[in-house]
Scaffold this motif. Structure first.
Motif, PDB file in Angstrom:
ATOM      1  N   TRP A   2       0.702  -1.376  -0.091  1.00  0.00           N
ATOM      2  CA  TRP A   2       0.001   0.025   0.130  1.00  0.00           C
ATOM      3  C   TRP A   2       0.892   1.212   0.087  1.00  0.00           C
ATOM      4  CZ3 TRP A   2      -1.273   4.295   2.921  1.00  0.00           C
ATOM      5  CH2 TRP A   2      -2.112   5.117   2.633  1.00  0.00           C
ATOM      6  N   THR A  59       4.046   1.473  -0.887  1.00  0.00           N
ATOM      7  CA  THR A  59       4.674   1.491  -2.406  1.00  0.00           C
ATOM      8  C   THR A  59       3.794   2.013  -3.479  1.00  0.00           C
ATOM      9  OG1 THR A  59       6.111  -0.147  -1.609  1.00  0.00           O
ATOM     10  CG2 THR A  59       5.846   0.140  -4.292  1.00  0.00           C
ATOM     11  N   ALA A  60       2.505   1.678  -3.502  1.00  0.00           N
ATOM     12  CA  ALA A  60       1.683   2.108  -4.313  1.00  0.00           C
ATOM     13  C   ALA A  60       1.270   3.595  -4.306  1.00  0.00           C
ATOM     14  CB  ALA A  60       0.338   1.220  -4.316  1.00  0.00           C
ATOM     15  N   ARG A  61       1.056   4.058  -3.107  1.00  0.00           N
ATOM     16  CA  ARG A  61       0.530   5.434  -2.663  1.00  0.00           C
ATOM     17  C   ARG A  61       1.696   6.359  -2.646  1.00  0.00           C
ATOM     18  NH1 ARG A  61      -4.005   5.395  -4.767  1.00  0.00           N
ATOM     19  NH2 ARG A  61      -5.708   4.181  -3.931  1.00  0.00           N
ATOM     20  N   ALA A 104       4.122   5.973  -5.089  1.00  0.00           N
ATOM     21  CA  ALA A 104       4.379   5.986  -6.662  1.00  0.00           C
ATOM     22  C   ALA A 104       3.428   6.849  -7.194  1.00  0.00           C
ATOM     23  CB  ALA A 104       4.378   4.599  -6.833  1.00  0.00           C
ATOM     24  N   ILE A 154       1.908  -2.714  -8.610  1.00  0.00           N
ATOM     25  CA  ILE A 154       1.623  -2.800  -6.979  1.00  0.00           C
ATOM     26  C   ILE A 154       0.547  -1.793  -6.542  1.00  0.00           C
ATOM     27  CG2 ILE A 154       2.640  -2.588  -4.629  1.00  0.00           C
ATOM     28  CD1 ILE A 154       5.511  -3.295  -5.746  1.00  0.00           C
ATOM     29  N   PRO A 189      -3.088  -1.350  -4.268  1.00  0.00           N
ATOM     30  CA  PRO A 189      -3.678  -1.533  -3.143  1.00  0.00           C
ATOM     31  C   PRO A 189      -4.957  -2.598  -3.408  1.00  0.00           C
ATOM     32  CG  PRO A 189      -3.575   0.848  -3.134  1.00  0.00           C
ATOM     33  CD  PRO A 189      -3.278   0.064  -4.176  1.00  0.00           C
ATOM     34  N   GLN A 222       3.540   7.393 -12.364  1.00  0.00           N
ATOM     35  CA  GLN A 222       4.163   5.938 -12.347  1.00  0.00           C
ATOM     36  C   GLN A 222       3.388   4.968 -11.396  1.00  0.00           C
ATOM     37  OE1 GLN A 222       8.155   6.684 -11.262  1.00  0.00           O
ATOM     38  NE2 GLN A 222       7.613   6.800  -9.142  1.00  0.00           N
ATOM     39  N   ARG A 255       4.686   1.188  -9.655  1.00  0.00           N
ATOM     40  CA  ARG A 255       5.915   0.060  -9.458  1.00  0.00           C
ATOM     41  C   ARG A 255       5.442  -1.256  -9.513  1.00  0.00           C
ATOM     42  NH1 ARG A 255      10.350   2.063  -5.510  1.00  0.00           N
ATOM     43  NH2 ARG A 255      11.545   1.420  -7.275  1.00  0.00           N
TER      44      ARG A 255
END
Lengths: 254, 254, 254
Positions: free
Chosen positions: A228, A230-232, A234, C93, C95, C207, C209
């Motif tokens: 979560w 990492t995604a938020r 990015a 990746i 949520p 972006q 990841r």
């Protein structure tokens, strides 16, 4: 009898796994009432950086959120007792706390930084210049910031105040040349007094990083939280919301 | 009978979890005797980067430490056999080893770098300049560093030596222009001979990263170690102690 | 009877742990047929970034590889159903997906970037300059890139095309000044038309990841994958292979 039994249990009476949170459609998140992490602008209302983070996390999980407020001293015990499923409170990632709970990867950084009086420090070009008896540096008495002043500017004059409010006032009225405190206070002071106060350092002098905390024994919860974050990060959601609460004062107008 | 049974087991005869380490108040950490990772300055004494790391980790866990020394070839098997609870040995994070044990996130980087003779390489401005028959590059025969010289400087003259000591002496006495070896040897050589030797590269030519290793099956141990590394990097304890052992020779005077 | 029973199960009919993969000497990896992640140059052949990654991973595990191709819509369900042990498909990746499966740390970044017509944008010095009615910006109709154009260049003229091929042709023939699309398409266009097309941004505008995905409940698998990524980034294997597939067109000649 069974219904009675469930009634006498406190809500969330035992630690729940991510799977249980999903199954029950509800997450209990604990925070602390320190601006800008969590703020109660009106009775019954909550806002702040960690409140926004918690709402987004619950929305992404597709579950209802219950945000509970604890004192910093009580919040880890509340997680261990299962009163909450997760801590989102700017909780510093420390060895001591990591013995008791599992931390996600960090998603914010805290630290002590310096605000300076633009006029009285116009000749300063390096941090070391403040280590001079001519400079008066304000901090809260007995705080980590005051210790830091004594340590890195031993020959400067340390002015100790009871509160951050008093220390920052001394900087603004020119009776102190610099002021060390935990972020975001020095940044806010500079945003409130841009003609008088500067924050010349590019990073904090001492820092700690903070992440979510969950109970031990549920590595899938940790894997979800790390994904979560990492995604938020990015998609810029996290840096944008962090900047709103820590690098601006726009939230005061809301 | 039960007591007898426990007596015939070797100390730490089976892999222990973080919880068992905490319950028993004792952690068994394995290292290798390679300077500056672990050093035996006097019989019965141990110091070094990983010894300092291990002591701090045990102190933060609030447990006693037993630091055991193994050969690089034996240390992973010792962890698998439960003789130790954790490896702190600059163990490179490699796919091969990661099949057998769980690695924490990395907390140090190792690699091959280049030391140069200041006088004979005064005209060199780029790494590629060394790929020239006029330059003599020293390395240990058959080492990864020697392979690297052949690969990236194919037209330079490769001088192969039996030991790092001999290769580095060649650089200092001017019979070699450059010397490739594993860090921290090139950095130490430059610190010992600052007027003669330089380490002009900003980073290693080939690198690997190393972390703690624990047995599989205990994700909470891994989560604790990752949080510990995050905390001790943020408060600068880890970079400070790393720099003391890898970027200075002050430890020789202690 | 037992043999019959196993025959009616689909291959890999239940999720396997890392330990089972190692025991059986075989890993089933799922990918998607999108260049350059996975490509079928000839019937029965497979190549591409994720195919190379999967082969290396299987080689490092010492197991045989079976690479199966799925649609992006089906691949997560295939992992959940145990048809495959691992996804290596440039899977973002997110949520939403992280609720269903466990992600490793990221090992590649995807995003939308901008290609520009060198001649018609010669006067542009900043990204903001494109927010001008004089500039025509191409994108695929209804795509995230088209939304992005409308959002960050609201006064520019948005030219919508049915396909990436058409949008990129418009840029090359000068009927569009800029073209926004998912990487690596803008980079490939610039590599194919270096005299006409430039990719002036240093990073993507938006972006995400991507990492490996495995089923929940096997933290040791995740720890292995994270160590593998750390090792293969440190020894430059991963950045080298990524650059070959995303920053060059040499793979077209193979």
């Amino acid at each position: 009898m069974l219904i009675m039994a469930s009634l006498v249990l406190p809500a969330g009476g035992s630690a729940r796994t991510l799977q249980q949170v999903l199954n029950e459609g509800r997450i209990q998140i604990g925070g602390v009432l320190i601006a800008p992490w969590a703020i109660r602008p009106e009775p019954g209302e909550l806002s702040g950086f960690e409140v926004d983070v918690s709402k987004k996390l619950a929305e992404d999980l597709g579950v209802a959120i219950e945000f509970r407020v604890y004192s910093p001293e009580r919040i880890v015990a509340a997680l261990e007792a299962g009163e909450i499923d997760l801590i989102a409170a700017g909780l510093p990632i420390s060895p001591e706390t990591a013995i008791r709970v599992n931390f996600s990867q960090p998603y914010s950084t805290m630290g002590i930084t310096m605000a300076t009086n633009r006029e009285t420090t116009v000749l300063v070009t390096e941090l070391e210049d403040f280590d001079d008896p001519d400079y008066r540096i304000a901090a809260v008495a007995g705080s980590e910031a005051a210790e830091l002043v004594a340590q890195i500017f031993p020959t400067a004059e340390l002015l100790e105040f009871e509160t951050s409010q008093q220390a920052s006032t001394a900087l603004v009225d020119g009776s102190a040349d610099a002021y060390l405190d935990n972020e975001p206070l020095p940044t806010y002071l500079s945003l409130d007094n841009p003609a008088i106060v500067d924050t010349p350092l590019t990073g904090p002098l001492i820092q700690s990083r903070s992440g979510f905390a969950v109970n031990k024994g549920d590595p899938d919860f940790l894997a979800f939280l790390n994904a979560w974050i990492t995604a938020r990060e990015a998609d810029t959601w996290l840096p944008t919301i962090h900047s709103f609460w820590f690098q601006s004062l726009r939230w005061r107008d809301e």
